[in-house]
Design a protein around this motif. Structure first.
Motif, PDB file in Angstrom:
ATOM      1  N   ASP A 264       0.811  -1.224   0.000  1.00  0.00           N
ATOM      2  CA  ASP A 264       0.000   0.000   0.000  1.00  0.00           C
ATOM      3  C   ASP A 264       0.842   1.272   0.000  1.00  0.00           C
ATOM      4  O   ASP A 264       0.437   2.290  -0.576  1.00  0.00           O
ATOM      5  CB  ASP A 264      -0.942   0.006   1.208  1.00  0.00           C
ATOM      6  N   GLY A 289      -3.574  -2.073  -4.232  1.00  0.00           N
ATOM      7  CA  GLY A 289      -2.387  -2.320  -3.410  1.00  0.00           C
ATOM      8  C   GLY A 289      -2.490  -3.629  -2.651  1.00  0.00           C
ATOM      9  O   GLY A 289      -3.339  -4.481  -2.948  1.00  0.00           O
ATOM     10  N   ASP A 292      -3.762  -3.561   3.091  1.00  0.00           N
ATOM     11  CA  ASP A 292      -4.840  -2.805   3.741  1.00  0.00           C
ATOM     12  C   ASP A 292      -4.360  -2.165   5.036  1.00  0.00           C
ATOM     13  O   ASP A 292      -4.935  -2.361   6.110  1.00  0.00           O
ATOM     14  CB  ASP A 292      -6.060  -3.687   4.014  1.00  0.00           C
ATOM     15  N   ALA A 296      -4.970   3.285   4.146  1.00  0.00           N
ATOM     16  CA  ALA A 296      -5.563   2.992   2.834  1.00  0.00           C
ATOM     17  C   ALA A 296      -6.993   3.496   2.710  1.00  0.00           C
ATOM     18  O   ALA A 296      -7.404   3.985   1.654  1.00  0.00           O
ATOM     19  CB  ALA A 296      -5.504   1.488   2.565  1.00  0.00           C
ATOM     20  N   THR A 305      -7.466  -2.546  -2.209  1.00  0.00           N
ATOM     21  CA  THR A 305      -6.290  -3.276  -1.746  1.00  0.00           C
ATOM     22  C   THR A 305      -6.643  -4.708  -1.385  1.00  0.00           C
ATOM     23  O   THR A 305      -7.828  -5.065  -1.289  1.00  0.00           O
ATOM     24  CB  THR A 305      -5.673  -2.565  -0.524  1.00  0.00           C
TER      25      THR A 305
END
Length: 348
Positions: A264, A289, A292, A296, A305
């Motif tokens: 992330d 990403g 988490d 995020a 994510t």
């Protein structure tokens, strides 16, 4: 003045519950065999009298310290800081103290030296977050104390391993971008220049395994990953590194409309680079990403994510370590979490 409250003893619990000290002790510690109603009766008296187990004395009788160690390469990485917090919370519920430390992530012998110097007289076992830089051997992991490893690399059956399934998770993330309309995928976070023919195996780390998952998803979709669209960051998985790698991809001049960032922090940096160059997220490029991390959900737009399930990893790793402390002859296990895809505003 209120008189000081007297300490409730296990003997008092046993007397009021009408059982022996041995039975009371087994009920409190969750050990031994007894009728369910007996255990329930003892625990009800524990609550009624406010009995608190003397954890230090119990550990002393068992020949234990009541502490475990968690060693990570750094606490500057958001994922590892959140992992440490999760381990501490899980351990607290088990009346365990956690010693958190870092070791030099020097790419040569940081975790290897730490394993060699670990003192089992100070803590009962070790949770080791394996560094991306170095590859531990079977000999390195053949230690005389309880050990559970966290991370993608194999432990050769020498220690328990708890981790996310990076290949499957990356495949899931990439497939999701394709289902949302992306046609050409870029990647940020490779350790080395991308070689489509490179063989990736279980001795390699998160970056290689996640990149392998991206390639597998692209191949299944009948597409290929252009090496010019794979941003190299080395082992620097930070926001700044993500921004620089995304700039390099954009400057390569190859159009892309989906971006998989291997963590992330890299994604946050990459989104900044896209905006800097006038690229809209998610209208022009969709971004996803991994991990988490707390930040995020608070970006603009919030980051899609893969939730690496830090709480599950912390709890499972601690359960395995406690089981190994109790019974050192247990066969090592590989336990892999299936991450959850968290769809937010950076994907359509």
């Amino acid at each position: 003045m209120t008189p000081p409250r007297r300490t409730v003893t296990l003997e008092a619990v046993a007397r009021q519950a009408g059982v022996s000290m041995k039975t009371a002790s087994n009920a409190v510690n969750g050990t031994g065999r007894m009728a369910p109603d007996t255990r329930t009766r003892v625990l009800a008296v524990v609550d009624e009298l406010g009995y608190k187990a003397n954890v230090a004395a119990r550990n002393l009788m068992r020949g234990r310290t009541g502490a475990i160690s968690l060693a990570v390469p750094t606490l500057k990485a958001a994922y590892l800081a959140e992992l440490a917090e999760a381990v501490i919370e899980e351990a607290r519920a088990l009346d365990l103290v956690v010693y958190v430390t870092t070791y030099p992530d020097d790419g040569v012998s940081g975790s290897r030296d730490y394993l060699a110097q670990f003192n089992p007289q100070l803590s009962d076992g070790l949770l080791l977050s394996m560094a991306e830089h170095e590859k531990l051997t079977e000999t390195d992991l053949d230690v005389a104390f309880p050990l559970v490893c966290l991370g993608s690399r194999t432990t050769f059956g020498r220690a328990d391993r708890v981790a996310s399934d990076d290949v499957i998770d990356a495949r899931t993330a990439t497939e999701y971008l394709y289902t949302r309309g992306a046609t050409t995928i870029a990647v940020v976070g490779a350790h080395t220049p991308f070689d489509p023919g490179a063989i990736v195996d279980a001795t390699q780390g998160n970056a290689e395994m996640r990149l392998r998952g991206v390639v597998e998803a692209a191949t299944t979709a009948g597409r290929a990953i252009d090496p010019r669209l794979v941003g190299v960051t080395g082992y620097d998985w930070t926001i700044g590194s993500g921004m620089r790698a995304a700039r390099a991809i954009i400057d390569a001049g190859v159009p892309f409309d989906g971006l998989v960032c291997l963590n992330d922090g890299l994604a946050i940096g990459a989104i900044s680079a896209l905006r800097e160059r006038g690229v809209r997220v998610p209208e022009d490029v969709q971004v996803i990403g991994f991990d988490d991390i707390d930040e995020a959900a608070f970006l603009t737009p919030p980051l899609s994510t893969m939730d690496s399930r830090i709480d599950w990893i912390a709890r499972t790793a601690l359960e395995r370590l406690v089981a190994r402390i109790d019974r050192s002859d247990q066969a090592p296990m590989d336990l892999l979490a299936r991450s959850r895809l968290v769809a937010r505003g950076t994907t359509r």
